[in-house]
Design an enzyme around this catalytic site. Structure first.
Site, PDB file in Angstrom:
ATOM      1  N   GLU A  64     -18.456   1.089 -21.898  1.00 51.10           N
ATOM      2  CA  GLU A  64     -17.987  -0.301 -21.827  1.00 51.10           C
ATOM      3  C   GLU A  64     -17.161  -0.656 -23.060  1.00 51.10           C
ATOM      4  O   GLU A  64     -16.214  -1.438 -22.980  1.00 51.10           O
ATOM      5  CB  GLU A  64     -19.193  -1.249 -21.649  1.00 51.10           C
ATOM      6  CG  GLU A  64     -19.777  -1.125 -20.248  1.00 51.10           C
ATOM      7  CD  GLU A  64     -21.254  -1.458 -20.122  1.00 51.10           C
ATOM      8  OE1 GLU A  64     -21.828  -2.068 -21.035  1.00 51.10           O
ATOM      9  OE2 GLU A  64     -21.837  -1.063 -19.090  1.00 51.10           O
ATOM     10  N   GLU A 101     -23.061  10.014 -20.180  1.00 48.84           N
ATOM     11  CA  GLU A 101     -23.110   8.888 -19.264  1.00 48.84           C
ATOM     12  C   GLU A 101     -21.868   8.908 -18.374  1.00 48.84           C
ATOM     13  O   GLU A 101     -20.807   8.399 -18.784  1.00 48.84           O
ATOM     14  CB  GLU A 101     -23.151   7.570 -20.046  1.00 48.84           C
ATOM     15  CG  GLU A 101     -24.371   7.421 -20.922  1.00 48.84           C
ATOM     16  CD  GLU A 101     -24.749   5.961 -21.091  1.00 48.84           C
ATOM     17  OE1 GLU A 101     -25.898   5.626 -20.803  1.00 48.84           O
ATOM     18  OE2 GLU A 101     -23.896   5.155 -21.490  1.00 48.84           O
ATOM     19  N   HIS A 135     -19.964   3.749 -26.256  1.00 50.85           N
ATOM     20  CA  HIS A 135     -20.406   3.430 -24.892  1.00 50.85           C
ATOM     21  C   HIS A 135     -19.173   3.207 -24.015  1.00 50.85           C
ATOM     22  O   HIS A 135     -18.164   2.659 -24.489  1.00 50.85           O
ATOM     23  CB  HIS A 135     -21.289   2.180 -24.916  1.00 50.85           C
ATOM     24  CG  HIS A 135     -21.983   1.940 -23.613  1.00 50.85           C
ATOM     25  ND1 HIS A 135     -21.343   1.378 -22.540  1.00 50.85           N
ATOM     26  CD2 HIS A 135     -23.231   2.226 -23.195  1.00 50.85           C
ATOM     27  CE1 HIS A 135     -22.190   1.309 -21.525  1.00 50.85           C
ATOM     28  NE2 HIS A 135     -23.348   1.819 -21.896  1.00 50.85           N
ATOM     29  N   LYS A 187     -27.709  -4.228 -23.421  1.00 48.49           N
ATOM     30  CA  LYS A 187     -26.352  -4.782 -23.286  1.00 48.49           C
ATOM     31  C   LYS A 187     -26.376  -6.258 -23.709  1.00 48.49           C
ATOM     32  O   LYS A 187     -27.173  -6.632 -24.556  1.00 48.49           O
ATOM     33  CB  LYS A 187     -25.828  -4.601 -21.866  1.00 48.49           C
ATOM     34  CG  LYS A 187     -26.025  -3.173 -21.345  1.00 48.49           C
ATOM     35  CD  LYS A 187     -25.186  -2.898 -20.148  1.00 48.49           C
ATOM     36  CE  LYS A 187     -25.586  -1.568 -19.534  1.00 48.49           C
ATOM     37  NZ  LYS A 187     -24.568  -1.032 -18.659  1.00 48.49           N
ATOM     38  N   SER A 204     -27.820   4.687 -14.332  1.00 45.84           N
ATOM     39  CA  SER A 204     -28.737   4.271 -13.268  1.00 45.84           C
ATOM     40  C   SER A 204     -30.050   5.051 -13.267  1.00 45.84           C
ATOM     41  O   SER A 204     -30.589   5.362 -12.203  1.00 45.84           O
ATOM     42  CB  SER A 204     -28.041   4.354 -11.904  1.00 45.84           C
ATOM     43  OG  SER A 204     -26.923   3.479 -11.875  1.00 45.84           O
ATOM     44  N   ASN A 226     -30.784   0.210 -23.637  1.00 43.07           N
ATOM     45  CA  ASN A 226     -29.581  -0.556 -23.967  1.00 43.07           C
ATOM     46  C   ASN A 226     -29.637  -1.855 -23.180  1.00 43.07           C
ATOM     47  O   ASN A 226     -29.353  -1.868 -21.986  1.00 43.07           O
ATOM     48  CB  ASN A 226     -28.334   0.261 -23.590  1.00 43.07           C
ATOM     49  CG  ASN A 226     -27.053  -0.527 -23.800  1.00 43.07           C
ATOM     50  OD1 ASN A 226     -27.067  -1.574 -24.447  1.00 43.07           O
ATOM     51  ND2 ASN A 226     -25.956  -0.039 -23.240  1.00 43.07           N
ATOM     52  N   GLY A 241     -24.623   1.464 -14.185  1.00 48.72           N
ATOM     53  CA  GLY A 241     -24.798   0.167 -13.548  1.00 48.72           C
ATOM     54  C   GLY A 241     -24.404   0.134 -12.085  1.00 48.72           C
ATOM     55  O   GLY A 241     -24.246  -0.947 -11.502  1.00 48.72           O
TER      56      GLY A 241
HETATM   57  C1  PEP Z   1     -25.977   2.112 -20.043  1.00 50.12           C
HETATM   58  O1  PEP Z   1     -25.677   0.948 -20.201  1.00 50.12           O
HETATM   59  O2  PEP Z   1     -25.830   2.908 -20.982  1.00 50.12           O
HETATM   60  C2  PEP Z   1     -26.506   2.544 -18.761  1.00 50.12           C
HETATM   61  C3  PEP Z   1     -26.750   3.818 -18.577  1.00 50.12           C
HETATM   62  O3  PEP Z   1     -26.710   1.564 -17.827  1.00 50.12           O
HETATM   63  P1  PEP Z   1     -27.503   1.713 -16.432  1.00 50.12           P
HETATM   64  O4  PEP Z   1     -28.812   2.399 -16.737  1.00 50.12           O
HETATM   65  O5  PEP Z   1     -27.685   0.321 -15.949  1.00 50.12           O
HETATM   66  O6  PEP Z   1     -26.654   2.540 -15.531  1.00 50.12           O
END
Ligand code: PEP
Length: 244
Positions: A94, A164, A92, A11, A205, A9, A170
């Site tokens: 976000e 997640e 997601h 983003k 992460s 992703n 992040g």
């Molecule tokens: C994500 O954006 O779905 C995500 C898991 O980000 P990160 O790996 O940066 O935590």
């Protein structure tokens, strides 16, 4: 046996130049994992060209639940299919937290994606407060239920779920493999008769340094990778770890 899947992703990151460089640098060495790249909308076609002769699929980060019409700024499932997109991320965290997407709207997006032949990657996960107060599983169950209310088992089998934890996205803070496994096992159970067939990814992460331990868990079938997917070398390592 579920084929491992690793999805990137990006983003709202990248550029034409970044995308070109990424695919030049990405070495999957026949990793055996299914790999999906989800760039921002303007780069879908460029990425489609770059992955055309490689074992990599194209994914989008969002879609509209509407089919067509006066919805300025939105992108439909059919349009995504038109530019060779196979997967789409829905729900997601976000999108849920920054754009107010409810679980019901996410479920509508899930249905719209499948109606056009896209494979939804449904994201679910608890906030830090929900975990600390001891109702992480309830929060996840509620997010899942909104979709379960709209589809049948055969539809679920054509989807991917990503766990997640919001507090791990992040932040550099990852769920321990045991914490993640507990939730993945729970999600698989909630999926009922479809559970065995559905790939459940972990996201939050993920890096090459923690990927192997996460992937060694029985119910973790791969990863949804944000930050680390912007580094082709690092992302390649995660893909290879998933296939081991
Ligand atoms: C994500 O954006 O779905 C995500 C898991 O980000 P990160 O790996 O940066 O935590």
């Amino acid at each position: 046996m579920r084929t491992p899947l690793v999805a990137a992703n990006w983003k709202m990151n990248g550029s034409r130049e970044f995308a070109e460089g990424f695919f030049t640098a990405l070495d999957l060495e026949d990793s055996g994992a299914e790999v999906v790249i989800c760039p921002p909308f303007p780069y879908l076609s460029l990425v489609a060209d770059r992955v055309a002769n490689r074992a990599i699929a194209l994914g989008a980060q969002n879609l509209s639940h509407e089919a067509a019409g006066a919805y300025t700024g939105e992108v439909s499932a059919a349009m995504l299919r038109d530019v060779e997109t196979r997967y789409v991320i829905v729900g997601h965290s976000e999108r849920r937290s920054l754009y107010g997407e409810s679980s019901e709207l996410v479920a509508s997006k899930f249905v719209a994606a499948q109606e056009s032949g896209l494979v939804p990657i449904l994201c679910v996960g608890e906030t830090l407060q929900e975990r600390e107060e001891g109702w992480a599983l309830d929060a996840i169950a509620a997010q899942l239920q909104a979709v379960l209310d709209r589809v049948v088992a055969d539809d679920l089998k054509r989807a991917v779920v990503a766990y997640e934890p919001v507090w791990a996205i992040g932040t550099g803070r990852t769920a321990t493999p045991e914490q993640a496994q507990e939730v993945h096992g729970f999600i698989r159970e909630r999926l009922g008769s479809a559970g065995d067939a559905v790939r459940i990814l972990y996201g939050g992460s993920v890096k090459s340094g923690n990927a192997t331990a996460l992937f060694s868990q029985a119910d973790i079938d791969g990863a949804l990778v944000g930050g680390a997917s912007l580094d082709a070398e690092e992302f390649g390592k995660i893909c290879r770890a998933a296939a081991q």
